[in-house]
Design a protein around this motif. Structure first.
Motif, PDB file in Angstrom:
ATOM      1  N   GLN A 251      -5.109  -6.011  -6.396  1.00 60.46           N
ATOM      2  CA  GLN A 251      -4.905  -4.594  -6.096  1.00 60.46           C
ATOM      3  C   GLN A 251      -5.266  -4.201  -4.666  1.00 60.46           C
ATOM      4  O   GLN A 251      -4.674  -3.290  -4.109  1.00 60.46           O
ATOM      5  N   HIS A 252      -6.264  -4.885  -4.071  1.00 63.76           N
ATOM      6  CA  HIS A 252      -6.703  -4.535  -2.717  1.00 63.76           C
ATOM      7  C   HIS A 252      -5.942  -5.293  -1.624  1.00 63.76           C
ATOM      8  O   HIS A 252      -6.159  -5.041  -0.445  1.00 63.76           O
ATOM      9  N   ASP A 253      -5.118  -6.268  -2.001  1.00 63.25           N
ATOM     10  CA  ASP A 253      -4.477  -7.096  -0.973  1.00 63.25           C
ATOM     11  C   ASP A 253      -3.128  -6.504  -0.573  1.00 63.25           C
ATOM     12  O   ASP A 253      -2.198  -6.470  -1.383  1.00 63.25           O
ATOM     13  N   PRO A 254      -3.000  -6.064   0.697  1.00 59.26           N
ATOM     14  CA  PRO A 254      -1.732  -5.456   1.126  1.00 59.26           C
ATOM     15  C   PRO A 254      -0.543  -6.408   0.964  1.00 59.26           C
ATOM     16  O   PRO A 254       0.590  -5.958   0.823  1.00 59.26           O
ATOM     17  N   ARG A 255      -0.809  -7.715   0.938  1.00 64.74           N
ATOM     18  CA  ARG A 255       0.290  -8.678   0.775  1.00 64.74           C
ATOM     19  C   ARG A 255       0.915  -8.605  -0.616  1.00 64.74           C
ATOM     20  O   ARG A 255       1.984  -9.166  -0.843  1.00 64.74           O
ATOM     21  N   ASP A 256       0.252  -7.924  -1.552  1.00 65.31           N
ATOM     22  CA  ASP A 256       0.786  -7.828  -2.920  1.00 65.31           C
ATOM     23  C   ASP A 256       1.496  -6.503  -3.196  1.00 65.31           C
ATOM     24  O   ASP A 256       2.037  -6.314  -4.289  1.00 65.31           O
ATOM     25  N   ILE A 257       1.499  -5.608  -2.218  1.00 65.10           N
ATOM     26  CA  ILE A 257       2.144  -4.306  -2.433  1.00 65.10           C
ATOM     27  C   ILE A 257       3.616  -4.498  -2.800  1.00 65.10           C
ATOM     28  O   ILE A 257       4.142  -3.836  -3.690  1.00 65.10           O
ATOM     29  N   GLY A 258       4.262  -5.441  -2.102  1.00 63.30           N
ATOM     30  CA  GLY A 258       5.696  -5.666  -2.293  1.00 63.30           C
ATOM     31  C   GLY A 258       6.067  -6.301  -3.628  1.00 63.30           C
ATOM     32  O   GLY A 258       7.246  -6.466  -3.923  1.00 63.30           O
ATOM     33  N   LYS A 259       5.081  -6.641  -4.441  1.00 62.63           N
ATOM     34  CA  LYS A 259       5.408  -7.244  -5.747  1.00 62.63           C
ATOM     35  C   LYS A 259       5.927  -6.219  -6.746  1.00 62.63           C
ATOM     36  O   LYS A 259       6.456  -6.578  -7.787  1.00 62.63           O
ATOM     37  N   LEU A 260       5.724  -4.946  -6.416  1.00 61.87           N
ATOM     38  CA  LEU A 260       6.293  -3.868  -7.245  1.00 61.87           C
ATOM     39  C   LEU A 260       7.145  -2.988  -6.322  1.00 61.87           C
ATOM     40  O   LEU A 260       6.894  -2.905  -5.121  1.00 61.87           O
ATOM     41  N   PRO A 261       8.162  -2.337  -6.888  1.00 61.64           N
ATOM     42  CA  PRO A 261       8.997  -1.473  -6.042  1.00 61.64           C
ATOM     43  C   PRO A 261       8.188  -0.321  -5.466  1.00 61.64           C
ATOM     44  O   PRO A 261       7.141   0.042  -5.996  1.00 61.64           O
ATOM     45  N   THR A 262       8.657   0.246  -4.359  1.00 63.67           N
ATOM     46  CA  THR A 262       7.940   1.328  -3.707  1.00 63.67           C
ATOM     47  C   THR A 262       8.086   2.623  -4.513  1.00 63.67           C
ATOM     48  O   THR A 262       9.190   3.000  -4.887  1.00 63.67           O
ATOM     49  N   PHE A 263       6.949   3.269  -4.785  1.00 61.57           N
ATOM     50  CA  PHE A 263       6.935   4.522  -5.525  1.00 61.57           C
ATOM     51  C   PHE A 263       7.862   5.531  -4.842  1.00 61.57           C
ATOM     52  O   PHE A 263       7.887   5.583  -3.605  1.00 61.57           O
ATOM     53  N   PRO A 264       8.614   6.326  -5.572  1.00 59.14           N
ATOM     54  CA  PRO A 264       8.543   6.554  -7.009  1.00 59.14           C
ATOM     55  C   PRO A 264       9.315   5.571  -7.893  1.00 59.14           C
ATOM     56  O   PRO A 264       9.353   5.753  -9.104  1.00 59.14           O
ATOM     57  N   ALA A 265       9.900   4.523  -7.291  1.00 58.32           N
ATOM     58  CA  ALA A 265      10.581   3.536  -8.136  1.00 58.32           C
ATOM     59  C   ALA A 265       9.542   2.794  -8.994  1.00 58.32           C
ATOM     60  O   ALA A 265       8.378   2.697  -8.611  1.00 58.32           O
ATOM     61  N   ALA A 266       9.986   2.286 -10.127  1.00 55.08           N
ATOM     62  CA  ALA A 266       9.079   1.585 -11.035  1.00 55.08           C
ATOM     63  C   ALA A 266       9.720   0.286 -11.486  1.00 55.08           C
ATOM     64  O   ALA A 266      10.943   0.190 -11.603  1.00 55.08           O
ATOM     65  N   ALA A 267       8.888  -0.717 -11.726  1.00 58.54           N
ATOM     66  CA  ALA A 267       9.380  -1.972 -12.295  1.00 58.54           C
ATOM     67  C   ALA A 267       9.554  -1.776 -13.792  1.00 58.54           C
ATOM     68  O   ALA A 267       8.733  -1.134 -14.447  1.00 58.54           O
ATOM     69  N   LYS A 268      10.619  -2.368 -14.331  1.00 60.15           N
ATOM     70  CA  LYS A 268      10.880  -2.234 -15.769  1.00 60.15           C
ATOM     71  C   LYS A 268      10.875  -3.586 -16.452  1.00 60.15           C
ATOM     72  O   LYS A 268      11.090  -4.591 -15.813  1.00 60.15           O
TER      73      LYS A 268
END
Ligand SMILES: [Zn+2]
Length: 268
Positions: A251-268
């Motif tokens: 959660q704290h690693d900026p390198r993992d931000i891209g593992k989920l779509p950018t808000f408000p988009a959501a992974a399904k």
């Protein structure tokens, strides 16, 4: 003596089959930016593994939609309380996807630190899901170092719905949102597994690890509550991730931000 046990097992088996036969609820997961900053990496190793005094850190909150229900996982710093805090509140972010605080049924908290609990008070009608040992530390006569007691005021006073989680918890009863014990960083630290239909399983580690290097090398921050528990929890996450082929998000690693779509988009 044996028959009642067999009957019980048969009943449990039937219940499991009945649950599996239900149409699964649609589940989505999105990451909300709850702040950014830097940390001295040297604090995050008790074996002098790192030297960078300015390591980038991000602060992540998450919104899970389960059918018609919403759950928030971790709530970031309270805006204005810390230079790393987000200037946009969690409530303002949720408004972007037409979710009001009262629609949030559960707030799951990985652990009691201020960067995960700062905006908990914005959800007074939600049921707080917190580790049993974490709750004991929060409500102790002398709370341990780093406990953000202020964030929990509403629940400590008995005003909020509270569920302390002694072990693992299948939040909605269908296996899609699963809180699991990962103590070590704090006494009752917990992580979250979300099983998504398209993306597959995703593990949000909380602060079981703060960045990739510690995750990969079983590194332990010097300020963690329990060293052995930390390593055991990292092993649990790794084995789980391997067995179910999960995406692991630190959660704290900026390198993992891209593992989920950018808000408000959501992974399904
Ligand atoms: Zn943290």
């Amino acid at each position: 003596m044996k028959a009642p046990i067999r009957t019980l097992l048969a009943a449990l088996g039937f219940a499991a089959l009945a649950a599996a036969a239900q149409t699964p609820a649609e589940v989505s997961l999105s990451r909300i930016d709850c702040g950014n900053g830097f940390n001295d990496s040297r604090r995050f190793s008790d074996t002098f593994a790192y030297t960078d005094p300015k390591m980038p850190f991000t602060f992540s909150c998450y919104l899970i939609r389960h059918g018609d229900d919403y759950m928030v996982w971790d709530t970031g710093y309270l805006p204005g309380s810390n230079p790393n805090a987000s200037k946009v509140t969690l409530v303002e972010y949720l408004a972007q996807v037409q979710v009001k605080p009262d629609q949030v049924k559960y707030v799951g908290i990985s652990h009691y630190h201020a960067d995960h609990t700062g905006q908990l008070g914005s959800f007074p009608n939600a049921t707080l899901l917190i580790g049993e040992r974490e709750w004991a530390a929060i409500t102790a006569p002398k709370p341990g170092p780093g406990v953000n007691v202020a964030g929990f005021t509403h629940w400590i006073s008995g005003g909020g719905k509270l569920e302390t989680v002694p072990a693992d918890k299948d939040v909605f009863g269908d296996g899609t949102v699963f809180i699991f014990r990962t103590p070590g960083h704090t006494p009752g630290h917990q992580s979250l597994l979300v099983r998504l239909k398209e993306k597959g399983p995703v593990i949000l580690v909380g602060d079981a690890a703060h960045f990739h290097e510690n995750y990969e090398n079983n590194g332990v921050p010097g300020f963690n509550h329990d060293r052995a528990d930390t390593i055991a929890s990292l092993e649990r996450i790794k084995q789980m991730a391997k067995n179910i082929k999960a995406t692991v998000i630190i959660q704290h690693d900026p390198r993992d931000i891209g593992k989920l779509p950018t808000f408000p988009a959501a992974a399904k």
